[in-house]
Design a protein around this motif. Structure first.
Motif, PDB file in Angstrom:
ATOM      1  N   ASN A  97       0.826  -1.203   0.000  1.00 18.56           N
ATOM      2  CA  ASN A  97       0.000   0.000   0.000  1.00 18.56           C
ATOM      3  C   ASN A  97       0.871   1.268   0.000  1.00 18.56           C
ATOM      4  OD1 ASN A  97      -1.616   2.225   0.834  1.00 18.56           O
ATOM      5  ND2 ASN A  97      -3.146   0.773   1.593  1.00 18.56           N
ATOM      6  N   ILE A  98       0.732   2.048  -1.083  1.00 18.54           N
ATOM      7  CA  ILE A  98       1.459   3.323  -1.153  1.00 18.54           C
ATOM      8  C   ILE A  98       0.412   4.432  -1.164  1.00 18.54           C
ATOM      9  CG2 ILE A  98       3.178   4.696  -2.439  1.00 18.54           C
ATOM     10  CD1 ILE A  98       4.379   2.068  -1.962  1.00 18.54           C
ATOM     11  N   LEU A  99       0.285   5.109  -0.075  1.00 20.96           N
ATOM     12  CA  LEU A  99      -0.666   6.224   0.068  1.00 20.96           C
ATOM     13  C   LEU A  99      -2.064   5.855  -0.423  1.00 20.96           C
ATOM     14  CD1 LEU A  99       1.625   9.188  -1.189  1.00 20.96           C
ATOM     15  CD2 LEU A  99       1.310   8.396   1.160  1.00 20.96           C
ATOM     16  N   GLY A 100      -2.487   4.623  -0.176  1.00 16.40           N
ATOM     17  CA  GLY A 100      -3.858   4.223  -0.507  1.00 16.40           C
ATOM     18  C   GLY A 100      -3.993   3.384  -1.772  1.00 16.40           C
ATOM     19  N   GLU A 121       1.179  10.553  -9.980  1.00 17.08           N
ATOM     20  CA  GLU A 121       0.039  11.413 -10.304  1.00 17.08           C
ATOM     21  C   GLU A 121      -1.289  10.659 -10.112  1.00 17.08           C
ATOM     22  OE1 GLU A 121       0.362  12.650 -14.357  1.00 17.08           O
ATOM     23  OE2 GLU A 121      -1.376  13.981 -14.210  1.00 17.08           O
ATOM     24  N   ILE A 122      -1.311   9.408 -10.522  1.00 15.71           N
ATOM     25  CA  ILE A 122      -2.536   8.605 -10.382  1.00 15.71           C
ATOM     26  C   ILE A 122      -2.801   8.282  -8.909  1.00 15.71           C
ATOM     27  CG2 ILE A 122      -3.586   6.369 -10.989  1.00 15.71           C
ATOM     28  CD1 ILE A 122      -2.329   6.641 -13.744  1.00 15.71           C
ATOM     29  N   VAL A 123      -1.732   8.027  -8.162  1.00 19.54           N
ATOM     30  CA  VAL A 123      -1.892   7.762  -6.720  1.00 19.54           C
ATOM     31  C   VAL A 123      -2.560   8.977  -6.063  1.00 19.54           C
ATOM     32  CG1 VAL A 123      -0.624   7.456  -4.549  1.00 19.54           C
ATOM     33  CG2 VAL A 123      -0.004   6.090  -6.551  1.00 19.54           C
ATOM     34  N   LEU A 124      -2.127  10.172  -6.440  1.00 19.55           N
ATOM     35  CA  LEU A 124      -2.722  11.382  -5.857  1.00 19.55           C
ATOM     36  C   LEU A 124      -4.173  11.549  -6.306  1.00 19.55           C
ATOM     37  CD1 LEU A 124       0.033  14.147  -5.867  1.00 19.55           C
ATOM     38  CD2 LEU A 124      -0.478  12.437  -4.147  1.00 19.55           C
ATOM     39  N   SER A 125      -4.448  11.299  -7.574  1.00 17.21           N
ATOM     40  CA  SER A 125      -5.845  11.404  -8.050  1.00 17.21           C
ATOM     41  C   SER A 125      -6.742  10.440  -7.297  1.00 17.21           C
ATOM     42  CB  SER A 125      -5.989  11.069  -9.529  1.00 17.21           C
ATOM     43  OG  SER A 125      -5.105  11.782 -10.288  1.00 17.21           O
ATOM     44  N   GLY A 178       9.072   5.576  -3.263  1.00 24.90           N
ATOM     45  CA  GLY A 178       8.101   5.708  -2.163  1.00 24.90           C
ATOM     46  C   GLY A 178       7.986   4.413  -1.380  1.00 24.90           C
ATOM     47  N   ALA A 179       7.909   3.295  -2.104  1.00 19.67           N
ATOM     48  CA  ALA A 179       7.763   1.982  -1.446  1.00 19.67           C
ATOM     49  C   ALA A 179       8.979   1.693  -0.566  1.00 19.67           C
ATOM     50  CB  ALA A 179       7.593   0.897  -2.502  1.00 19.67           C
ATOM     51  N   LYS A 180      10.140   2.014  -1.094  1.00 14.65           N
ATOM     52  CA  LYS A 180      11.381   1.759  -0.351  1.00 14.65           C
ATOM     53  C   LYS A 180      11.422   2.632   0.906  1.00 14.65           C
ATOM     54  CE  LYS A 180      16.278   1.266  -1.131  1.00 14.65           C
ATOM     55  NZ  LYS A 180      17.386   1.948  -1.762  1.00 14.65           N
ATOM     56  N   SER A 181      11.084   3.874   0.722  1.00 16.60           N
ATOM     57  CA  SER A 181      11.113   4.827   1.829  1.00 16.60           C
ATOM     58  C   SER A 181      10.128   4.419   2.933  1.00 16.60           C
ATOM     59  CB  SER A 181      10.784   6.189   1.231  1.00 16.60           C
ATOM     60  OG  SER A 181      10.618   7.131   2.185  1.00 16.60           O
ATOM     61  N   LEU A 182       9.018   3.816   2.561  1.00 15.64           N
ATOM     62  CA  LEU A 182       8.033   3.380   3.569  1.00 15.64           C
ATOM     63  C   LEU A 182       8.406   2.036   4.203  1.00 15.64           C
ATOM     64  CD1 LEU A 182       4.737   4.393   1.719  1.00 15.64           C
ATOM     65  CD2 LEU A 182       5.745   5.514   3.711  1.00 15.64           C
ATOM     66  N   GLY A 183       9.511   1.477   3.772  1.00 15.60           N
ATOM     67  CA  GLY A 183       9.970   0.207   4.347  1.00 15.60           C
ATOM     68  C   GLY A 183       9.269  -1.008   3.774  1.00 15.60           C
ATOM     69  N   THR A 184       8.563  -0.825   2.639  1.00 13.54           N
ATOM     70  CA  THR A 184       7.883  -1.950   1.990  1.00 13.54           C
ATOM     71  C   THR A 184       8.296  -1.983   0.514  1.00 13.54           C
ATOM     72  OG1 THR A 184       6.010  -0.427   1.722  1.00 13.54           O
ATOM     73  CG2 THR A 184       5.831  -2.074   3.478  1.00 13.54           C
ATOM     74  N   ASN A 219       6.350  14.477  -0.670  1.00 10.27           N
ATOM     75  CA  ASN A 219       6.068  15.086   0.621  1.00 10.27           C
ATOM     76  C   ASN A 219       5.108  14.211   1.446  1.00 10.27           C
ATOM     77  OD1 ASN A 219       6.082  17.113   2.524  1.00 10.27           O
ATOM     78  ND2 ASN A 219       4.325  18.159   1.597  1.00 10.27           N
ATOM     79  N   LEU A 220       4.086  13.692   0.782  1.00 10.55           N
ATOM     80  CA  LEU A 220       3.136  12.806   1.485  1.00 10.55           C
ATOM     81  C   LEU A 220       3.826  11.517   1.929  1.00 10.55           C
ATOM     82  CD1 LEU A 220      -0.096  13.195  -0.664  1.00 10.55           C
ATOM     83  CD2 LEU A 220       0.215  13.914   1.699  1.00 10.55           C
ATOM     84  N   ILE A 221       4.764  11.050   1.112  1.00  9.74           N
ATOM     85  CA  ILE A 221       5.519   9.840   1.480  1.00  9.74           C
ATOM     86  C   ILE A 221       6.328  10.120   2.758  1.00  9.74           C
ATOM     87  CG2 ILE A 221       7.503   8.379   0.818  1.00  9.74           C
ATOM     88  CD1 ILE A 221       5.161   7.447  -0.769  1.00  9.74           C
ATOM     89  N   SER A 222       7.006  11.276   2.802  1.00  9.39           N
ATOM     90  CA  SER A 222       7.808  11.510   4.017  1.00  9.39           C
ATOM     91  C   SER A 222       6.913  11.677   5.247  1.00  9.39           C
ATOM     92  CB  SER A 222       8.790  12.665   3.927  1.00  9.39           C
ATOM     93  OG  SER A 222       8.565  13.473   2.930  1.00  9.39           O
ATOM     94  N   LYS A 223       5.738  12.272   5.057  1.00 12.08           N
ATOM     95  CA  LYS A 223       4.814  12.385   6.194  1.00 12.08           C
ATOM     96  C   LYS A 223       4.366  11.003   6.659  1.00 12.08           C
ATOM     97  CE  LYS A 223       2.689  16.886   5.625  1.00 12.08           C
ATOM     98  NZ  LYS A 223       1.693  17.483   4.752  1.00 12.08           N
ATOM     99  N   ALA A 224       4.034  10.138   5.684  1.00 11.59           N
ATOM    100  CA  ALA A 224       3.576   8.782   6.031  1.00 11.59           C
ATOM    101  C   ALA A 224       4.695   8.015   6.727  1.00 11.59           C
ATOM    102  CB  ALA A 224       3.129   8.047   4.774  1.00 11.59           C
TER     103      ALA A 224
END
Ligand code: UDP
Length: 244
Positions: free
Chosen positions: A7-10, A43-47, A74-80, A232-237
């Motif tokens: 799951n990356i930002l939903g 872009e699609i993830v944000l939409s 993003g996936a790497k940064s979230l540890g997944t 930015n949303l990735i770093s917040k998550a």
């Protein structure tokens, strides 16, 4: 499917290698399975975050594959971490090669009239075993005729290039008209037909394909602002994950 998703930002991405994915596609073609592939980028993830209905359509697809280096980062940064980037264009190329090998029926929909004509000509010339059952540009008023044609021709693969979210909404609405692999391929026909060039290999390897596209098409700047917003949303998550 849906077993091993990240799951990356939903948005929930399948975590497999391109090789495994291609094996699934081969099996699907042999079984004449009805499948829907989506290839989300940042872009699609944000939409999808802004539109619940669109998010459901994406997450309910049979394959959700990471198009864009931003998704991998993003996936790497979230540890997944995800195995690898698999683009819509690579998927289009694989499906066309597989269709040629299996003498499958293919339908092309989308892009400008001259682009879809050039794509059809290229298929006829370079992939002669493909049974190209129909093609249509993406600037139509009445979609019912096109849908009827797809239902009538019973393709094994339907490649839809209407841009996002149009292509995903179209596939979601009409996929029951033919037991095919349906995939939204964005601007891939523009590249496949030779109308637009993809970035050189070295630029792709350096993960700078997005920059190449920006230089070639500066009007994409508005769309590209999605990338910093996404990061930015990735770093917040990530921060809220580490707090848990
Ligand atoms: N397109 C279309 N019908 C429309 C809008 C767009 O056929 O009503 C096509 C357009 O010609 C292009 C593709 O959809 O071939 C979208 O390209 P874009 O570069 O926006 O897609 P991306 O690869 O960035 O998802």
């Amino acid at each position: 499917m849906h077993k091993n998703r990240v799951n990356i930002l939903g948005t929930e991405f399948d975590n497999f290698t391109a090789k495994q994915f291609h094996q699934y596609l081969d099996d699907d073609l042999d079984l004449k399975a009805n499948k829907f592939i989506v290839t989300p980028n940042p872009e699609i993830v944000l939409s999808a975050r802004k539109d619940n209905n669109f998010s459901k359509i994406i997450n309910n697809a049979d394959y959700v594959i990471p198009d864009g280096i931003g998704i991998i980062k993003g996936a790497k940064s979230l540890g997944t971490p995800l195995h690898e980037r698999i683009t819509g264009f690579d998927t289009l190329q694989y499906l066309i090669t597989a269709a040629n090998r299996k003498q499958a029926k293919v339908f092309l929909l989308g892009a400008k009239p001259e682009v879809i004509q050039a794509s059809a000509d290229k298929i006829k010339k370079d992939y002669p075993q493909i049974d190209l059952v129909g093609y249509h540009d993406g600037y139509f008023k009445d979609e019912s005729k096109i849908v009827e044609e797809i239902a009538d021709k019973k393709p094994n693969i339907v490649l839809v290039a209407l841009g996002s979210p149009k292509q995903e909404l179209f596939i979601n609405k009409y996929r029951d008209q033919a037991d095919a692999i349906w995939v939204g391929v964005g601007g891939s026909f523009d590249v496949f037909s030779g109308t637009k060039k993809r970035a050189p290999q070295i630029v792709q390897k350096l993960n700078l394909e997005w920059f190449y596209r920006l230089v070639k098409e500066p009007t994409r700047i508005g769309r590209m602002l999605a990338i910093p917003k996404y990061m930015n949303l990735i770093s917040k998550a990530k921060k809220s994950n580490t707090k848990d």
